[in-house]
Write a protein that holds these residues in place. Structure first.
Motif, PDB file in Angstrom:
ATOM      1  N   SER A 159       0.546  -1.286  -0.006  1.00  0.00           N
ATOM      2  CA  SER A 159      -0.258   0.096  -0.232  1.00  0.00           C
ATOM      3  C   SER A 159       0.879   0.929  -0.100  1.00  0.00           C
ATOM      4  O   SER A 159       1.605   1.267   0.588  1.00  0.00           O
ATOM      5  N   CYS A 160       0.178   2.561  -1.035  1.00  0.00           N
ATOM      6  CA  CYS A 160       0.770   3.386  -0.519  1.00  0.00           C
ATOM      7  C   CYS A 160       0.306   4.817   0.209  1.00  0.00           C
ATOM      8  O   CYS A 160      -0.930   5.173  -1.369  1.00  0.00           O
ATOM      9  N   ALA A 161      -0.104   4.805   1.055  1.00  0.00           N
ATOM     10  CA  ALA A 161      -0.754   5.724   1.219  1.00  0.00           C
ATOM     11  C   ALA A 161      -0.720   8.120   1.133  1.00  0.00           C
ATOM     12  O   ALA A 161       0.706   7.805   1.801  1.00  0.00           O
ATOM     13  N   VAL A 172       0.664  11.254 -12.203  1.00  0.00           N
ATOM     14  CA  VAL A 172       1.203   9.750 -11.982  1.00  0.00           C
ATOM     15  C   VAL A 172       1.407   9.027 -10.758  1.00  0.00           C
ATOM     16  O   VAL A 172       2.143   9.504  -9.385  1.00  0.00           O
ATOM     17  N   VAL A 173       1.243   7.856  -9.955  1.00  0.00           N
ATOM     18  CA  VAL A 173       2.167   7.621  -8.882  1.00  0.00           C
ATOM     19  C   VAL A 173       2.561   6.200  -9.340  1.00  0.00           C
ATOM     20  O   VAL A 173       1.790   4.774  -9.950  1.00  0.00           O
ATOM     21  N   GLY A 174       3.571   5.392  -8.902  1.00  0.00           N
ATOM     22  CA  GLY A 174       4.598   4.438 -10.021  1.00  0.00           C
ATOM     23  C   GLY A 174       5.106   3.852  -8.256  1.00  0.00           C
ATOM     24  O   GLY A 174       5.520   4.023  -6.809  1.00  0.00           O
ATOM     25  N   TRP A 175       5.133   2.250  -8.172  1.00  0.00           N
ATOM     26  CA  TRP A 175       6.044   1.567  -7.775  1.00  0.00           C
ATOM     27  C   TRP A 175       7.639   1.585  -7.919  1.00  0.00           C
ATOM     28  O   TRP A 175       7.824   1.342  -9.593  1.00  0.00           O
ATOM     29  N   GLY A 208       8.001   8.108  -0.935  1.00  0.00           N
ATOM     30  CA  GLY A 208       8.184   7.526   0.627  1.00  0.00           C
ATOM     31  C   GLY A 208       8.997   6.892   0.968  1.00  0.00           C
ATOM     32  O   GLY A 208      10.083   6.360   0.145  1.00  0.00           O
ATOM     33  N   GLN A 209       9.310   6.059   1.893  1.00  0.00           N
ATOM     34  CA  GLN A 209      10.248   5.094   2.512  1.00  0.00           C
ATOM     35  C   GLN A 209      10.901   4.022   2.020  1.00  0.00           C
ATOM     36  O   GLN A 209      11.630   4.090   2.360  1.00  0.00           O
ATOM     37  N   CYS A 264       7.573   3.275  -3.049  1.00  0.00           N
ATOM     38  CA  CYS A 264       5.809   4.116  -4.614  1.00  0.00           C
ATOM     39  C   CYS A 264       6.674   5.583  -4.783  1.00  0.00           C
ATOM     40  O   CYS A 264       6.860   6.352  -2.792  1.00  0.00           O
ATOM     41  N   ALA A 265       6.441   5.987  -5.725  1.00  0.00           N
ATOM     42  CA  ALA A 265       6.689   7.487  -5.935  1.00  0.00           C
ATOM     43  C   ALA A 265       5.400   8.366  -6.736  1.00  0.00           C
ATOM     44  O   ALA A 265       4.299   7.190  -7.318  1.00  0.00           O
ATOM     45  N   THR A 266       5.065   9.624  -6.482  1.00  0.00           N
ATOM     46  CA  THR A 266       4.430  10.512  -7.033  1.00  0.00           C
ATOM     47  C   THR A 266       4.953  11.462  -8.228  1.00  0.00           C
ATOM     48  O   THR A 266       6.430  11.886  -7.703  1.00  0.00           O
ATOM     49  N   GLY A 267       4.340  11.971  -8.932  1.00  0.00           N
ATOM     50  CA  GLY A 267       4.957  12.889  -9.911  1.00  0.00           C
ATOM     51  C   GLY A 267       3.900  13.779 -11.181  1.00  0.00           C
ATOM     52  O   GLY A 267       2.722  13.140 -11.314  1.00  0.00           O
ATOM     53  N   SER A 268       4.361  14.740 -11.856  1.00  0.00           N
ATOM     54  CA  SER A 268       3.269  15.194 -12.841  1.00  0.00           C
ATOM     55  C   SER A 268       3.309  14.727 -13.627  1.00  0.00           C
ATOM     56  O   SER A 268       2.078  14.402 -14.860  1.00  0.00           O
ATOM     57  N   HIS A 269       4.347  13.629 -14.347  1.00  0.00           N
ATOM     58  CA  HIS A 269       4.381  12.602 -15.364  1.00  0.00           C
ATOM     59  C   HIS A 269       4.726  11.674 -15.625  1.00  0.00           C
ATOM     60  O   HIS A 269       5.569  10.944 -14.467  1.00  0.00           O
TER      61      HIS A 269
END
Length: 121
Positions: free
Chosen positions: A20-22, A32-35, A112-113, A95-100
């Motif tokens: 999970s990535c909260a 966009v959210v990536g793993w 995330g950690q 997990c990570a998030t960005g605009s593209h």
């Protein structure tokens, strides 16, 4: 935005885990959210990603058909369901998030950690 990854653990080959990535706030529809995953001495590698607004999903070839990325917009949470786990899947998952969308770490702005996945009998 802050991301909290969880769900890692020890699993036998062939087993399953759900990560999970909260997110601390709502993800914008354009986001966009990536793993990604990383093992010692290796670069962080792309695993899967999902576009928040459209729900379009992307997978790295070695996990396609075994892993599923999904989201719960109400909870600002992304999941990575991992089935048929193999020893080569063992890594720290981020997990990570960005605009593209992108398959390289520098495409994502917030991380995330990490959560450790161990695949061993």
């Amino acid at each position: 935005v802050q991301l909290q990854a969880s769900g890692g653990g020890l699993v036998q080959p062939g087993g399953s885990l759900r990560l999970s990535c909260a997110a601390s706030r709502r993800i914008y529809s354009s986001g966009v959210v990536g793993w990604f995953r990383q093992t010692p001495g290796k670069e962080r590698e792309f695993v899967a990603a999902i576009r928040w607004g459209s729900g379009i999903r992307y997978y790295e070839d070695s996990v396609r058909g075994r892993f599923t990325i999904s989201k719960d917009s109400a909870k600002n949470t992304v999941y990575l369901q991992m089935n048929s786990l193999e020893p080569d899947d063992a890594a720290v998952y981020y997990c990570a998030t960005g605009s593209h969308y992108g398959t390289t770490p520098n495409a994502y702005e917030f991380w995330g950690q990490g959560t450790l996945v161990t695949v061993s009998s």
